[in-house]
Design a protein around this motif. Structure first.
Motif, PDB file in Angstrom:
ATOM      1  N   LEU A 113       1.207  -1.457   0.115  1.00 51.18           N
ATOM      2  CA  LEU A 113       0.523   0.281   0.336  1.00 51.18           C
ATOM      3  C   LEU A 113       1.036   1.464  -0.089  1.00 51.18           C
ATOM      4  CD1 LEU A 113      -2.935   1.155   0.806  1.00 51.18           C
ATOM      5  CD2 LEU A 113      -2.494   0.984   2.857  1.00 51.18           C
ATOM      6  N   ILE A 114       0.411   2.226  -1.132  1.00 53.31           N
ATOM      7  CA  ILE A 114       1.707   3.337  -0.617  1.00 53.31           C
ATOM      8  C   ILE A 114       0.293   4.603  -1.245  1.00 53.31           C
ATOM      9  CG2 ILE A 114       3.130   4.571  -2.939  1.00 53.31           C
ATOM     10  CD1 ILE A 114       3.993   1.506  -3.883  1.00 53.31           C
ATOM     11  N   LEU A 115       0.365   5.188  -0.642  1.00 55.58           N
ATOM     12  CA  LEU A 115       0.576   6.668  -0.464  1.00 55.58           C
ATOM     13  C   LEU A 115       1.379   7.488  -0.591  1.00 55.58           C
ATOM     14  CD1 LEU A 115      -0.166   6.712   3.359  1.00 55.58           C
ATOM     15  CD2 LEU A 115      -1.451   5.730   1.933  1.00 55.58           C
ATOM     16  N   ALA A 116       0.067   9.009  -1.791  1.00 56.80           N
ATOM     17  CA  ALA A 116       0.453   9.806  -2.311  1.00 56.80           C
ATOM     18  C   ALA A 116       0.331  10.989  -2.003  1.00 56.80           C
ATOM     19  CB  ALA A 116       0.434   9.601  -3.769  1.00 56.80           C
ATOM     20  N   ILE A 117       0.559  11.788  -0.530  1.00 50.22           N
ATOM     21  CA  ILE A 117       0.375  12.268   0.297  1.00 50.22           C
ATOM     22  C   ILE A 117       0.141  14.176  -0.379  1.00 50.22           C
ATOM     23  CG2 ILE A 117      -0.098  13.623   2.623  1.00 50.22           C
ATOM     24  CD1 ILE A 117       0.729  11.081   3.388  1.00 50.22           C
ATOM     25  N   ASN A 118      -0.946  13.885  -1.127  1.00 51.26           N
ATOM     26  CA  ASN A 118      -1.555  15.483  -2.337  1.00 51.26           C
ATOM     27  C   ASN A 118      -1.072  16.741  -1.571  1.00 51.26           C
ATOM     28  OD1 ASN A 118      -4.132  14.094  -2.031  1.00 51.26           O
ATOM     29  ND2 ASN A 118      -4.033  15.769  -2.696  1.00 51.26           N
ATOM     30  N   GLY A 119      -1.954  17.054  -0.681  1.00 49.03           N
ATOM     31  CA  GLY A 119      -2.343  18.255   0.557  1.00 49.03           C
ATOM     32  C   GLY A 119      -2.631  17.550   1.596  1.00 49.03           C
ATOM     33  N   LEU A 120      -3.699  18.452   2.258  1.00 47.85           N
ATOM     34  CA  LEU A 120      -4.072  18.491   3.922  1.00 47.85           C
ATOM     35  C   LEU A 120      -4.698  16.753   4.592  1.00 47.85           C
ATOM     36  CD1 LEU A 120      -5.988  21.343   4.543  1.00 47.85           C
ATOM     37  CD2 LEU A 120      -3.593  21.515   4.740  1.00 47.85           C
ATOM     38  N   GLY A 121      -3.780  16.353   5.529  1.00 47.58           N
ATOM     39  CA  GLY A 121      -4.113  15.227   5.876  1.00 47.58           C
ATOM     40  C   GLY A 121      -3.984  15.330   7.332  1.00 47.58           C
ATOM     41  N   LEU A 122      -5.495  15.231   7.657  1.00 45.87           N
ATOM     42  CA  LEU A 122      -5.914  15.818   9.270  1.00 45.87           C
ATOM     43  C   LEU A 122      -5.669  14.251   9.575  1.00 45.87           C
ATOM     44  CD1 LEU A 122      -6.182  18.499   7.970  1.00 45.87           C
ATOM     45  CD2 LEU A 122      -7.985  18.809  10.019  1.00 45.87           C
ATOM     46  N   GLY A 123      -6.609  13.684  11.338  1.00 48.28           N
ATOM     47  CA  GLY A 123      -6.457  12.413  11.637  1.00 48.28           C
ATOM     48  C   GLY A 123      -6.987  11.497  10.789  1.00 48.28           C
ATOM     49  N   ILE A 124      -7.895  10.551  10.503  1.00 44.82           N
ATOM     50  CA  ILE A 124      -7.090   9.676   9.182  1.00 44.82           C
ATOM     51  C   ILE A 124      -6.218   9.780   8.222  1.00 44.82           C
ATOM     52  CG2 ILE A 124      -9.617   9.498   7.915  1.00 44.82           C
ATOM     53  CD1 ILE A 124      -7.656   6.177   9.398  1.00 44.82           C
ATOM     54  N   GLY A 125      -6.545  10.890   7.547  1.00 43.28           N
ATOM     55  CA  GLY A 125      -5.535  11.407   6.919  1.00 43.28           C
ATOM     56  C   GLY A 125      -4.015  11.301   6.940  1.00 43.28           C
ATOM     57  N   LEU A 126      -4.059  10.987   8.637  1.00 41.90           N
ATOM     58  CA  LEU A 126      -2.573  11.128   8.511  1.00 41.90           C
ATOM     59  C   LEU A 126      -2.042   9.819   9.014  1.00 41.90           C
ATOM     60  CD1 LEU A 126      -0.410  12.970  11.186  1.00 41.90           C
ATOM     61  CD2 LEU A 126      -0.137  11.192  11.547  1.00 41.90           C
ATOM     62  N   THR A 127      -3.415   9.320  10.306  1.00 39.85           N
ATOM     63  CA  THR A 127      -3.243   7.920  11.134  1.00 39.85           C
ATOM     64  C   THR A 127      -3.349   7.142  10.582  1.00 39.85           C
ATOM     65  OG1 THR A 127      -5.531   7.662  11.734  1.00 39.85           O
ATOM     66  CG2 THR A 127      -3.855   9.052  13.192  1.00 39.85           C
ATOM     67  N   ILE A 128      -3.715   6.961   8.559  1.00 38.49           N
ATOM     68  CA  ILE A 128      -3.560   5.649   7.779  1.00 38.49           C
ATOM     69  C   ILE A 128      -2.201   5.755   7.560  1.00 38.49           C
ATOM     70  CG2 ILE A 128      -3.632   7.249   5.406  1.00 38.49           C
ATOM     71  CD1 ILE A 128      -5.230   5.049   4.303  1.00 38.49           C
ATOM     72  N   ILE A 129      -1.589   6.595   7.911  1.00 37.03           N
ATOM     73  CA  ILE A 129       0.003   6.642   7.405  1.00 37.03           C
ATOM     74  C   ILE A 129       0.887   4.668   8.159  1.00 37.03           C
ATOM     75  CG2 ILE A 129       2.708   7.124   8.198  1.00 37.03           C
ATOM     76  CD1 ILE A 129       1.354  10.021   7.216  1.00 37.03           C
ATOM     77  N   GLY A 130      -0.050   4.522   9.379  1.00 38.83           N
ATOM     78  CA  GLY A 130       0.721   3.658  10.034  1.00 38.83           C
ATOM     79  C   GLY A 130       0.290   2.920   9.546  1.00 38.83           C
ATOM     80  N   PHE A 131      -0.060   1.964   8.366  1.00 38.88           N
ATOM     81  CA  PHE A 131      -1.124   0.966   7.483  1.00 38.88           C
ATOM     82  C   PHE A 131      -0.038   1.099   6.459  1.00 38.88           C
ATOM     83  CE2 PHE A 131      -4.382   1.878  10.555  1.00 38.88           C
ATOM     84  CZ  PHE A 131      -3.891   0.647  11.267  1.00 38.88           C
ATOM     85  N   ALA A 132       0.702   1.955   5.847  1.00 38.32           N
ATOM     86  CA  ALA A 132       1.157   1.842   4.328  1.00 38.32           C
ATOM     87  C   ALA A 132       2.476   1.434   4.486  1.00 38.32           C
ATOM     88  CB  ALA A 132       1.420   3.703   4.091  1.00 38.32           C
ATOM     89  N   ASP A 133       3.352   0.823   3.333  1.00 38.21           N
ATOM     90  CA  ASP A 133       4.284   1.104   3.185  1.00 38.21           C
ATOM     91  C   ASP A 133       5.590   1.739   3.209  1.00 38.21           C
ATOM     92  OD1 ASP A 133       3.804  -1.996   3.865  1.00 38.21           O
ATOM     93  OD2 ASP A 133       2.537  -2.416   2.268  1.00 38.21           O
ATOM     94  N   LEU A 134       4.839   2.417   1.939  1.00 39.12           N
ATOM     95  CA  LEU A 134       6.039   3.351   1.396  1.00 39.12           C
ATOM     96  C   LEU A 134       4.723   4.775   1.319  1.00 39.12           C
ATOM     97  CD1 LEU A 134       7.740   1.630  -1.996  1.00 39.12           C
ATOM     98  CD2 LEU A 134       8.605   1.990   0.467  1.00 39.12           C
ATOM     99  N   VAL A 135       5.341   5.934   1.772  1.00 40.46           N
ATOM    100  CA  VAL A 135       4.706   7.126   1.805  1.00 40.46           C
ATOM    101  C   VAL A 135       5.873   8.088   1.398  1.00 40.46           C
ATOM    102  CG1 VAL A 135       3.293   8.886   3.547  1.00 40.46           C
ATOM    103  CG2 VAL A 135       3.855   6.730   4.210  1.00 40.46           C
TER     104      VAL A 135
END
Length: 264
Positions: free
Chosen positions: A100-122
């Motif tokens: 699971l790869i995240l591409a954080i393109n803008g604001l990340g609040l709450g689950i928009g940050l905590t989902i990082i704990g489940f990602a493999d590459l951010v």
């Protein structure tokens, strides 16, 4: 016609999921929790998908839980939750056994940050910002972040992220180890897709085995953390601090927690 929630695109064994509520800054309502949960489960079961890449439409990655719907949920005893809801999404993230790869393109609040704990590459845009607003909303952590963030970035960094409700810049996120790569805004998706393509060129069977082996020691602790956090969230949601936070949000002002009853 229901509003679109999630865009799904397949290319070269990479499934790109785009949160698509840009007018609401991709806030998660019950429908979006259900849509992303379904999409992760379908991607896990689809033998043609090797990697999932998650990003957001517009200027936000995700602004977290939809606070308007949260207020309705508290006020309306007949509120109907989704089929999966927030907890179902957390379980789907915990059980997802492909990269699971995240591409954080803008604001990340709450689950928009905590989902990082489940990602493999951010990957994160250099102009994006992150925040966990739990203490500013008078609630508890979520998504096993009280367990996963200390593992990922160390206790003191996690304490600041979870306790302060302050914004975290892209540079700070990279220094903490919260994200893997910082990209210029125009390069973000190309860089994330390049990494996804590299992983997707490997055998899916091997990718899954590596992911399962890496996450196996975490799964039971994630379950326990989720239960602890949910218990705290239930106790605090609708309490004096949360009520003040939601009232302040609705009235367009900063919350004032100084006049709460003792202990709140």
């Amino acid at each position: 016609m229901s509003e679109p929630m999630l865009l799904i695109e397949d290319a070269d064994r990479v499934r790109t999921l785009t949160l698509d509520r840009p007018a609401a800054l991709n806030a998660f309502n019950e429908a979006l929790y259900d849509a992303l949960t379904d999409a992760l489960q379908e991607a896990a079961e689809d033998p043609s998908v090797a990697v999932v890449l998650l990003t957001g439409a517009g200027r936000a990655f995700s602004s977290g839980t939809d606070l308007l719907e949260m207020g309705e949920r508290i006020a309306n005893p007949d509120f109907k939750p989704g089929r999966h809801g927030f907890l179902g999404l957390v379980d789907a993230l915990r059980d997802f056994d492909k990269p699971l790869i995240l591409a954080i393109n803008g604001l990340g609040l709450g689950i928009g940050l905590t989902i990082i704990g489940f990602a493999d590459l951010v990957f994160m845009s250099s102009d994006a910002r992150l925040k966990t607003p739990f203490t500013s909303l008078g609630v508890a952590p979520e998504a096993a972040s009280s367990y996963l963030l200390p593992l990922l970035i160390g206790r003191q960094n996690a304490a600041w992220v979870l306790l302060s409700s302050e914004w975290i810049s892209a540079a700070e996120a990279k220094e903490m180890g919260l994200v893997w790569r910082i990209c210029e805004p125009g390069d973000l998706m190309a860089e994330a897709r390049r990494a996804a393509a590299t992983l997707a060129s490997r055998p899916i069977s091997s990718l899954r085995e590596v992911k399962r082996d890496m996450t196996a020691p975490l799964r039971e602790e994630i379950r326990r953390a989720r239960e602890r956090e949910n218990d705290g969230f239930v106790r605090l949601m609708g309490g004096p601090a949360n009520a003040e936070a939601l009232a302040a949000f609705a009235e367009g002002r900063e919350p004032d927690f100084t006049s709460l009853p003792p202990g709140w």
